[in-house]
Design a protein around this motif. Structure first.
Motif, PDB file in Angstrom:
ATOM      1  N   GLN A 182     -16.019  -6.583  -4.551  1.00 48.36           N
ATOM      2  CA  GLN A 182     -14.578  -6.671  -4.348  1.00 48.36           C
ATOM      3  C   GLN A 182     -13.836  -6.393  -5.641  1.00 48.36           C
ATOM      4  OE1 GLN A 182     -13.903 -10.515  -2.662  1.00 48.36           O
ATOM      5  NE2 GLN A 182     -14.394  -9.833  -0.592  1.00 48.36           N
ATOM      6  N   ALA A 183     -14.313  -6.960  -6.756  1.00 47.48           N
ATOM      7  CA  ALA A 183     -13.657  -6.728  -8.034  1.00 47.48           C
ATOM      8  C   ALA A 183     -13.742  -5.262  -8.420  1.00 47.48           C
ATOM      9  CB  ALA A 183     -14.271  -7.610  -9.104  1.00 47.48           C
ATOM     10  N   THR A 184     -14.880  -4.662  -8.197  1.00 45.73           N
ATOM     11  CA  THR A 184     -15.040  -3.248  -8.514  1.00 45.73           C
ATOM     12  C   THR A 184     -14.138  -2.401  -7.632  1.00 45.73           C
ATOM     13  OG1 THR A 184     -17.310  -3.658  -9.147  1.00 45.73           O
ATOM     14  CG2 THR A 184     -16.717  -1.387  -8.670  1.00 45.73           C
ATOM     15  N   ASN A 185     -14.061  -2.730  -6.365  1.00 48.57           N
ATOM     16  CA  ASN A 185     -13.223  -1.954  -5.464  1.00 48.57           C
ATOM     17  C   ASN A 185     -11.754  -2.034  -5.855  1.00 48.57           C
ATOM     18  OD1 ASN A 185     -15.369  -1.078  -4.013  1.00 48.57           O
ATOM     19  ND2 ASN A 185     -15.206  -2.678  -2.454  1.00 48.57           N
ATOM     20  N   LEU A 186     -11.294  -3.228  -6.195  1.00 46.15           N
ATOM     21  CA  LEU A 186      -9.896  -3.388  -6.596  1.00 46.15           C
ATOM     22  C   LEU A 186      -9.628  -2.622  -7.882  1.00 46.15           C
ATOM     23  CD1 LEU A 186      -7.179  -4.678  -6.103  1.00 46.15           C
ATOM     24  CD2 LEU A 186      -7.964  -6.668  -7.385  1.00 46.15           C
ATOM     25  N   ALA A 187     -10.563  -2.707  -8.839  1.00 39.82           N
ATOM     26  CA  ALA A 187     -10.399  -1.962 -10.095  1.00 39.82           C
ATOM     27  C   ALA A 187     -10.398  -0.467  -9.842  1.00 39.82           C
ATOM     28  CB  ALA A 187     -11.508  -2.352 -11.071  1.00 39.82           C
ATOM     29  N   ASP A 188     -11.271  -0.018  -8.948  1.00 39.27           N
ATOM     30  CA  ASP A 188     -11.315   1.415  -8.622  1.00 39.27           C
ATOM     31  C   ASP A 188     -10.011   1.876  -7.974  1.00 39.27           C
ATOM     32  OD1 ASP A 188     -13.853   1.658  -9.622  1.00 39.27           O
ATOM     33  OD2 ASP A 188     -14.854   1.522  -7.662  1.00 39.27           O
ATOM     34  N   ILE A 189      -9.522   1.063  -7.067  1.00 34.10           N
ATOM     35  CA  ILE A 189      -8.267   1.424  -6.387  1.00 34.10           C
ATOM     36  C   ILE A 189      -7.129   1.498  -7.392  1.00 34.10           C
ATOM     37  CG2 ILE A 189      -6.541   0.593  -4.750  1.00 34.10           C
ATOM     38  CD1 ILE A 189      -8.916  -0.523  -3.100  1.00 34.10           C
ATOM     39  N   LEU A 190      -7.045   0.501  -8.265  1.00 35.90           N
ATOM     40  CA  LEU A 190      -5.987   0.494  -9.276  1.00 35.90           C
ATOM     41  C   LEU A 190      -6.108   1.702 -10.196  1.00 35.90           C
ATOM     42  CD1 LEU A 190      -3.587  -1.022 -10.429  1.00 35.90           C
ATOM     43  CD2 LEU A 190      -5.171  -2.307 -11.863  1.00 35.90           C
ATOM     44  N   GLU A 191      -7.321   2.017 -10.603  1.00 40.24           N
ATOM     45  CA  GLU A 191      -7.540   3.174 -11.475  1.00 40.24           C
ATOM     46  C   GLU A 191      -7.115   4.466 -10.782  1.00 40.24           C
ATOM     47  OE1 GLU A 191     -11.408   3.315 -13.247  1.00 40.24           O
ATOM     48  OE2 GLU A 191     -11.237   5.449 -13.662  1.00 40.24           O
ATOM     49  N   ARG A 192      -7.455   4.597  -9.513  1.00 32.19           N
ATOM     50  CA  ARG A 192      -7.085   5.799  -8.763  1.00 32.19           C
ATOM     51  C   ARG A 192      -5.572   5.912  -8.599  1.00 32.19           C
ATOM     52  NH1 ARG A 192     -11.483   5.943  -3.896  1.00 32.19           N
ATOM     53  NH2 ARG A 192     -13.273   6.259  -5.228  1.00 32.19           N
ATOM     54  N   VAL A 193      -4.944   4.780  -8.282  1.00 35.15           N
ATOM     55  CA  VAL A 193      -3.484   4.804  -8.098  1.00 35.15           C
ATOM     56  C   VAL A 193      -2.802   5.196  -9.398  1.00 35.15           C
ATOM     57  CG1 VAL A 193      -1.469   3.316  -7.742  1.00 35.15           C
ATOM     58  CG2 VAL A 193      -3.396   3.208  -6.162  1.00 35.15           C
ATOM     59  N   LEU A 194      -3.236   4.599 -10.513  1.00 34.69           N
ATOM     60  CA  LEU A 194      -2.604   4.914 -11.791  1.00 34.69           C
ATOM     61  C   LEU A 194      -2.920   6.344 -12.232  1.00 34.69           C
ATOM     62  CD1 LEU A 194      -3.082   1.567 -13.707  1.00 34.69           C
ATOM     63  CD2 LEU A 194      -1.013   2.444 -12.630  1.00 34.69           C
ATOM     64  N   ASP A 195      -4.112   6.818 -11.918  1.00 35.20           N
ATOM     65  CA  ASP A 195      -4.504   8.163 -12.323  1.00 35.20           C
ATOM     66  C   ASP A 195      -3.802   9.235 -11.503  1.00 35.20           C
ATOM     67  OD1 ASP A 195      -6.059  10.062 -13.794  1.00 35.20           O
ATOM     68  OD2 ASP A 195      -7.300  10.304 -12.011  1.00 35.20           O
ATOM     69  N   LYS A 196      -3.748   9.052 -10.202  1.00 33.20           N
ATOM     70  CA  LYS A 196      -3.166  10.065  -9.316  1.00 33.20           C
ATOM     71  C   LYS A 196      -1.690   9.828  -9.060  1.00 33.20           C
ATOM     72  CE  LYS A 196      -7.154  11.997  -8.478  1.00 33.20           C
ATOM     73  NZ  LYS A 196      -7.485  13.293  -8.977  1.00 33.20           N
ATOM     74  N   GLY A 197      -1.280   8.566  -9.063  1.00 31.96           N
ATOM     75  CA  GLY A 197       0.094   8.238  -8.734  1.00 31.96           C
ATOM     76  C   GLY A 197       0.258   8.066  -7.244  1.00 31.96           C
ATOM     77  N   ILE A 198       1.241   7.311  -6.871  1.00 31.99           N
ATOM     78  CA  ILE A 198       1.523   7.087  -5.448  1.00 31.99           C
ATOM     79  C   ILE A 198       3.043   7.052  -5.282  1.00 31.99           C
ATOM     80  CG2 ILE A 198       1.373   4.586  -5.656  1.00 31.99           C
ATOM     81  CD1 ILE A 198       0.208   4.513  -2.852  1.00 31.99           C
ATOM     82  N   VAL A 199       3.510   7.651  -4.218  1.00 38.63           N
ATOM     83  CA  VAL A 199       4.942   7.685  -3.933  1.00 38.63           C
ATOM     84  C   VAL A 199       5.180   7.012  -2.597  1.00 38.63           C
ATOM     85  CG1 VAL A 199       6.923   9.162  -3.457  1.00 38.63           C
ATOM     86  CG2 VAL A 199       5.291   9.810  -5.227  1.00 38.63           C
ATOM     87  N   ILE A 200       6.114   6.106  -2.580  1.00 39.75           N
ATOM     88  CA  ILE A 200       6.531   5.457  -1.348  1.00 39.75           C
ATOM     89  C   ILE A 200       8.002   5.797  -1.159  1.00 39.75           C
ATOM     90  CG2 ILE A 200       6.865   3.262  -0.163  1.00 39.75           C
ATOM     91  CD1 ILE A 200       4.559   2.177  -1.977  1.00 39.75           C
ATOM     92  N   ALA A 201       8.313   6.394  -0.034  1.00 42.03           N
ATOM     93  CA  ALA A 201       9.687   6.827   0.205  1.00 42.03           C
ATOM     94  C   ALA A 201      10.143   6.343   1.568  1.00 42.03           C
ATOM     95  CB  ALA A 201       9.780   8.339   0.132  1.00 42.03           C
ATOM     96  N   GLY A 202      11.412   6.034   1.650  1.00 43.97           N
ATOM     97  CA  GLY A 202      11.952   5.607   2.928  1.00 43.97           C
ATOM     98  C   GLY A 202      13.464   5.731   2.949  1.00 43.97           C
ATOM     99  N   ASP A 203      13.988   5.941   4.109  1.00 45.46           N
ATOM    100  CA  ASP A 203      15.435   6.041   4.293  1.00 45.46           C
ATOM    101  C   ASP A 203      15.872   5.035   5.342  1.00 45.46           C
ATOM    102  OD1 ASP A 203      15.505   8.148   2.532  1.00 45.46           O
ATOM    103  OD2 ASP A 203      15.364   9.654   4.105  1.00 45.46           O
ATOM    104  N   ILE A 204      16.961   4.372   5.072  1.00 46.28           N
ATOM    105  CA  ILE A 204      17.564   3.462   6.042  1.00 46.28           C
ATOM    106  C   ILE A 204      18.980   3.976   6.303  1.00 46.28           C
ATOM    107  CG2 ILE A 204      18.351   1.113   6.481  1.00 46.28           C
ATOM    108  CD1 ILE A 204      16.169   0.202   4.472  1.00 46.28           C
TER     109      ILE A 204
END
Length: 98
Positions: free
Chosen positions: A12-34
């Motif tokens: 679990q710790a490795t998975n969370l670290a991997d996910i965080l590393e991937r998000v920071l490396d690739k970036g993630i965009v969340i967009a929405g309109d109301i």
């Protein structure tokens, strides 16, 4: 004395670290309109854009607003002071010329 230790879950710790590393490396965009309308009249229009990335990735994308923010960057603050001084000098010259 019997010591009881709970089992750690390294996966679990490795998975969370991997996910965080991937998000920071690739970036993630969340967009929405109301948008709230009443009889084709816009009452409220909110556009939300959120980008999560590392500083290096953000700079690679051309996002560097923190370098020009006077509250976050001493260089930006120095530039703002120099600019303000120049404006004051010009104003003083105009007043002395009268």
């Amino acid at each position: 004395m019997i010591e009881q230790r709970t089992m750690m879950h390294p996966m679990q710790a490795t998975n969370l670290a991997d996910i965080l590393e991937r998000v920071l490396d690739k970036g993630i965009v969340i967009a929405g309109d109301i948008k709230i309308q009443l009889a084709d009249i816009d009452l409220l229009n909110i556009k939300i854009r959120l980008l999560i990335a590392s500083v290096d990735k953000a700079m690679e994308m051309g996002i560097n607003w923190w370098q020009q923010d006077t509250y976050l960057s001493t260089k930006a603050k120095d530039k703002a002071i120099v600019k303000e001084n120049e404006a004051l000098k010009k104003k003083l010259e105009r007043l002395e010329a009268k």
